[in-house]
Design a protein around this motif. Structure first.
Motif, mmCIF file in Angstrom:
data_model
loop_
_atom_site.group_PDB
_atom_site.id
_atom_site.type_symbol
_atom_site.label_atom_id
_atom_site.label_comp_id
_atom_site.label_asym_id
_atom_site.label_seq_id
_atom_site.Cartn_x
_atom_site.Cartn_y
_atom_site.Cartn_z
ATOM 1 N N ASN A 289 35.070 33.535 81.329
ATOM 2 C CA ASN A 289 35.387 34.485 82.234
ATOM 3 C C ASN A 289 36.876 34.350 82.510
ATOM 4 O O ASN A 289 37.518 33.382 82.734
ATOM 5 N N TYR B 42 28.718 36.052 89.540
ATOM 6 C CA TYR B 42 30.227 35.738 89.662
ATOM 7 C C TYR B 42 31.002 37.165 89.157
ATOM 8 O O TYR B 42 31.726 37.356 87.964
ATOM 9 N N VAL C 24 34.284 33.605 94.085
ATOM 10 C CA VAL C 24 35.185 33.971 92.922
ATOM 11 C C VAL C 24 36.657 33.956 93.345
ATOM 12 O O VAL C 24 36.986 34.585 94.451
ATOM 13 N N SER D 245 26.935 33.859 95.744
ATOM 14 C CA SER D 245 28.022 33.217 95.277
ATOM 15 C C SER D 245 29.410 34.012 94.516
ATOM 16 O O SER D 245 30.086 33.396 94.300
ATOM 17 N N SER D 246 29.001 35.369 94.836
ATOM 18 C CA SER D 246 29.979 36.203 94.389
ATOM 19 C C SER D 246 31.315 35.927 94.969
ATOM 20 O O SER D 246 32.377 36.097 94.670
ATOM 21 N N SER E 51 37.609 41.826 92.096
ATOM 22 C CA SER E 51 38.951 41.225 92.493
ATOM 23 C C SER E 51 40.345 41.915 92.053
ATOM 24 O O SER E 51 41.124 41.386 92.245
ATOM 25 N N ILE F 70 31.066 30.028 83.085
ATOM 26 C CA ILE F 70 30.011 30.139 83.859
ATOM 27 C C ILE F 70 28.673 29.799 82.919
ATOM 28 O O ILE F 70 28.604 30.297 81.754
ATOM 29 N N ALA G 221 29.034 26.343 87.133
ATOM 30 C CA ALA G 221 30.340 27.176 86.799
ATOM 31 C C ALA G 221 31.472 25.963 87.074
ATOM 32 O O ALA G 221 31.262 24.974 88.075
ATOM 33 N N TRP H 169 39.183 31.606 89.324
ATOM 34 C CA TRP H 169 38.028 30.632 88.943
ATOM 35 C C TRP H 169 36.728 31.543 89.210
ATOM 36 O O TRP H 169 36.908 32.591 90.267
#
Length: 253
Positions: free
Chosen positions: A231, A211, A162, A158-159, A98, A240, A251, A236
């Motif tokens: 986290n 995530y 994020v 699911s990543s 990210s 988790i 999450a 977002w």
């Protein structure tokens, strides 16, 4: 013998009385101040205690690392995953998916893995994908273990869920205020016990595999035995949830 100056005597007595009144007033004032100080003291203590409690249980990571909302009791077990850069003999930088920048400090006790095979520090090179576990202090991690080319980390679909942190954006909004999976029904933010060691490492690894993109700054074991992996560095998810088998089950923000 008669008093030849009764007026003077009365004047002297009057002055003395006034002196006593002034002295008494001063004493009363001092007592009053002492009383105020005594009554203010519990209030001050209460405010300080309340501030400390708020600080230690505040939701870290609701925004960028380093802001007021990240306040907590101190460094704790955590980690991050990303791409290594600026590699030196004392450590390297890590950039998450990210875009979050993390400083990694290596020590003489840091261990290294290439996948699951033990390796040496020189295996960490610029551009290499790495998973770092260790003691997190905001955006700095003192590494206890560095894994090069971690298997499966960040491969989950699911990543993509994020939400990267954006400067100036609210920490929680309609788009990021969401819950997925199973959230413990009795979960209250700030509850539980901060853990370290093997349990913290396994929970961190599991959370980052699903995530990636943020920095885990603590792992908390809840009353039901599950773990809340905290986290930061993303909008977002901030929490988790990992079960006792170290599988991500939910999450939220």
């Amino acid at each position: 013998m008669k008093d030849h100056n009764p007026t003077g005597a009365r004047r002297t007595l009057s002055i003395r009385k006034r002196g006593w009144v002034v002295a008494a007033a001063a004493t009363a004032a001092m007592v009053g101040l002492a009383g105020c100080a005594a009554s203010a003291s519990p209030s001050t203590t209460s405010t300080s205690s309340s501030s400390t409690t708020t600080s230690s249980s505040a939701p870290a990571g609701h925004g960028k690392p380093g802001d007021g909302a990240n306040a907590r009791s101190g460094p704790a077990a955590g980690g991050s995953v990303g791409t290594a850069g600026s590699v030196s003999s004392s450590g390297f930088t890590l950039t998450t998916s990210s875009g979050q920048k993390v400083t990694i400090k290596e020590t003489s006790s840091t261990s290294y893995l290439n996948g699951t095979t033990p390796t040496v520090a020189s295996a960490v090179t610029n551009g290499e994908s790495v998973l770092v576990l260790g003691t997190d202090d905001n955006t700095t991690i003192t590494a206890t273990q560095v894994t090069v080319q971690p298997s499966g980390t960040g491969s989950s679909a699911s990543s993509s869920a994020v939400v990267p942190f954006q400067s100036g954006a609210p920490s929680s909004s309609t788009s990021t205020s969401q819950k997925v999976g199973q959230i413990p029904t009795d979960y209250t933010e700030g509850s539980g016990t901060i853990v370290s060691g093997t349990a913290a490492n396994k929970a961190t690894t599991a959370a980052l595999a699903v995530y990636p993109g943020g920095i885990v700054d603590r792992v908390v074991q809840l009353s039901n035995g599950e773990y809340e992996v905290h986290n930061i560095g993303v909008s977002w998810p901030h929490h988790i949830f990992v079960n006792q088998d170290f599988q991500v089950v939910g999450a939220d923000d």
